[in-house]
Enzyme design. Structure first.
Site, PDB file in Angstrom:
ATOM      1  N   GLY A  67      18.759 -32.719  34.229  1.00 26.18           N
ATOM      2  CA  GLY A  67      19.867 -33.416  34.878  1.00 26.18           C
ATOM      3  C   GLY A  67      19.653 -33.585  36.370  1.00 26.18           C
ATOM      4  O   GLY A  67      20.545 -34.059  37.075  1.00 26.18           O
ATOM      5  N   ARG A 161      16.493 -25.485  44.577  1.00 32.57           N
ATOM      6  CA  ARG A 161      17.639 -25.613  43.673  1.00 32.57           C
ATOM      7  C   ARG A 161      18.365 -24.279  43.462  1.00 32.57           C
ATOM      8  O   ARG A 161      19.291 -24.192  42.678  1.00 32.57           O
ATOM      9  CB  ARG A 161      17.167 -26.140  42.311  1.00 32.57           C
ATOM     10  CG  ARG A 161      16.634 -27.552  42.347  1.00 32.57           C
ATOM     11  CD  ARG A 161      15.805 -27.869  41.107  1.00 32.57           C
ATOM     12  NE  ARG A 161      14.543 -27.122  41.102  1.00 32.57           N
ATOM     13  CZ  ARG A 161      13.669 -27.129  40.102  1.00 32.57           C
ATOM     14  NH1 ARG A 161      13.938 -27.807  38.995  1.00 32.57           N
ATOM     15  NH2 ARG A 161      12.546 -26.444  40.170  1.00 32.57           N
ATOM     16  N   HIS A 193      13.432 -17.285  37.611  1.00 30.33           N
ATOM     17  CA  HIS A 193      12.720 -18.561  37.780  1.00 30.33           C
ATOM     18  C   HIS A 193      12.125 -18.574  39.188  1.00 30.33           C
ATOM     19  O   HIS A 193      12.850 -18.422  40.167  1.00 30.33           O
ATOM     20  CB  HIS A 193      13.719 -19.713  37.596  1.00 30.33           C
ATOM     21  CG  HIS A 193      13.328 -21.000  38.251  1.00 30.33           C
ATOM     22  ND1 HIS A 193      12.946 -22.116  37.546  1.00 30.33           N
ATOM     23  CD2 HIS A 193      13.291 -21.365  39.567  1.00 30.33           C
ATOM     24  CE1 HIS A 193      12.676 -23.092  38.395  1.00 30.33           C
ATOM     25  NE2 HIS A 193      12.876 -22.671  39.630  1.00 30.33           N
ATOM     26  N   ASP A 283       9.315 -22.802  28.179  1.00 24.78           N
ATOM     27  CA  ASP A 283      10.265 -23.589  28.981  1.00 24.78           C
ATOM     28  C   ASP A 283      10.643 -24.851  28.197  1.00 24.78           C
ATOM     29  O   ASP A 283      10.969 -25.886  28.781  1.00 24.78           O
ATOM     30  CB  ASP A 283       9.665 -23.946  30.350  1.00 24.78           C
ATOM     31  CG  ASP A 283      10.724 -24.198  31.416  1.00 24.78           C
ATOM     32  OD1 ASP A 283      11.913 -23.944  31.161  1.00 24.78           O
ATOM     33  OD2 ASP A 283      10.356 -24.680  32.513  1.00 24.78           O
TER      34      ASP A 283
HETATM   35 ZN    ZN Z   1      12.872 -22.414  35.349  1.00 28.82          ZN
END
Ligand code: ZN
Length: 389
Positions: A67, A161, A193, A283
């Site tokens: 997204g 992010r 992450h 992933d």
């Molecule tokens: Zn990730």
């Protein structure tokens, strides 16, 4: 019952040729020369096959992710068939960047749906964000009250992010995961992450050096995404910390310095890392966003669960890693780190999750999950609820 006769077994360690008797969703017996009356068990001739544990994929965007290029770039849910074709019989789902239009309730429903379709599935609570979104009010209570929650993640670090969490915020989150894990008898793993940022593993190192939290509470993932991070991860693993390599990739990422998982495994082993500390995850269904230098999205692709086995196969066929060692990174190791009972090994009492490989080319020939044949002789024979025959 199902009897796999005269098959070479990698449990994942080489265990010789024997017969595997499956029943009630479990491995009942594993020994040579089993005699079972024909009417009691359907037989599979295993003479030209190798039996290995069903693959465990510890980081999959089961209900989709992405997204990051706008609403049209939200990735789709994992189709049941993709897991089957990839030999993956156990999945751990996570949210990602988007925890607004994707919810933990939706992820839990997907986990339960995959279980109803015949696979084994678990989930991380939380998302990229700190404080972590939860189902019941805290990470600790999600672990205690929801059977399927085995940890928190993927919490984003060193990434544009991420929530840019402080040491204190991340330590508090990990502490909750640890307590919740201890109290519920689960792993309480913190799946981290790692982005492309220059801070790399600095915050993780600060946590394991500056708190009482054990290294095995954390599993940093995507550590093969660039050469610098991979070097850092190698040093971290040599210090006793588990590391996870991401198998989904794009040719352009590899050209730009991402370490191919198959080669990464070989390099970690050559560096002297304990083989029990290395895991792969796909992933799968995550987006593979391609940002330019200014952080603008150039294009986006989707991660594939099938990449899990292709990278392990490449490690064996191209890098010369012994099959028994390579298999550990997608069977025994993730099952142990995630504390998934009955998973990751072929032994009496374990869940009847079995992949039969063709030893000639190491292709996935047959997939059995919880005792049920989902793929036989390279043909998918079980379907997801909405999958056409
Ligand atoms: Zn990730």
């Amino acid at each position: 019952m199902l009897l796999i006769q005269n098959v070479e077994v990698l449990a994942p360690e080489p265990s010789g040729r024997c017969d595997l008797l499956l029943g009630g969703g479990r491995i009942l017996r594993m020994e040579a020369g089993l005699r079972v009356p024909r009417r009691l068990a359907r037989a599979i001739d295993g003479r030209n096959l190798v039996a290995v544990p069903g693959f465990v994929d510890g980081h999959v965007h089961l209900m989709g992710g992405g997204g990051e290029g706008g609403f049209a770039t939200r990735t789709p849910e994992l189709p049941f068939r993709s897991a089957v074709e990839g030999g993956v019989t156990t999945l751990v789902g996570c949210l990602g960047t988007d925890a607004v239009t994707r919810s933990l309730a939706g992820l839990l429903a997907k986990v339960r749906g995959l279980e109803e379709e015949g696979l084994s599935a678990y989930m991380f609570t939380g998302s990229y964000a700190v404080p972590a979104p939860t189902l019941t009010g805290s990470v600790e209570s999600d672990l205690l009250l929801i059977d399927k929650v085995v940890g928190v993640g993927e919490v984003a670090l060193s990434d544009h992010r991420s929530s840019q969490p402080s040491f204190e915020a991340l330590a508090a989150l990990a502490g909750e995961a640890r307590r919740g894990g201890l109290l519920s008898g689960k792993a309480g793993l913190v799946n981290l992450h790692l982005g492309d940022g220059t801070r790399g593993l600095a915050l993780l190192r600060a946590l394991v050096e500056g708190t009482e939290l054990p290294r095995r509470q954390f599993l940093p993932t995507h550590v093969n995404r660039n050469a610098t991070l991979f070097e850092e991860a190698t040093a971290y693993a040599l210090g006793g910390g588990p590391v996870d390599l991401t198998t989904s990739t794009l040719p352009r990422f590899l050209e730009e310095g991402e370490v191919k998982s198959s080669q990464g495994l070989k390099r970690l082993l050559d560096a002297g890392v304990d083989p029990g500390l290395i895991t792969f995850s796909s992933d799968g269904q995550g987006s593979l966003p391609d940002f330019d230098g200014a952080g603008r999205l150039r294009r986006i692709a989707i991660g594939q669960v099938s990449s899990l086995w292709s990278e392990v196969r490449d490690a064996v066929q191209q890098e010369g890693v012994p099959l028994g060692t390579a298999l550990r990174v997608i069977t025994e190791n993730p099952a142990r780190l995630l504390k998934l009972p009955g998973k990751g090994r072929l032994e009496p009492g374990a869940d009847a999750d079995v992949v039969l490989l063709d030893p000639k080319d190491l292709s996935v020939h047959t997939v059995i999950a919880r005792g049920r044949v989902l793929m036989q002789a390279r043909r998918v024979v079980a379907r997801g609820v909405f999958e056409a025959p």
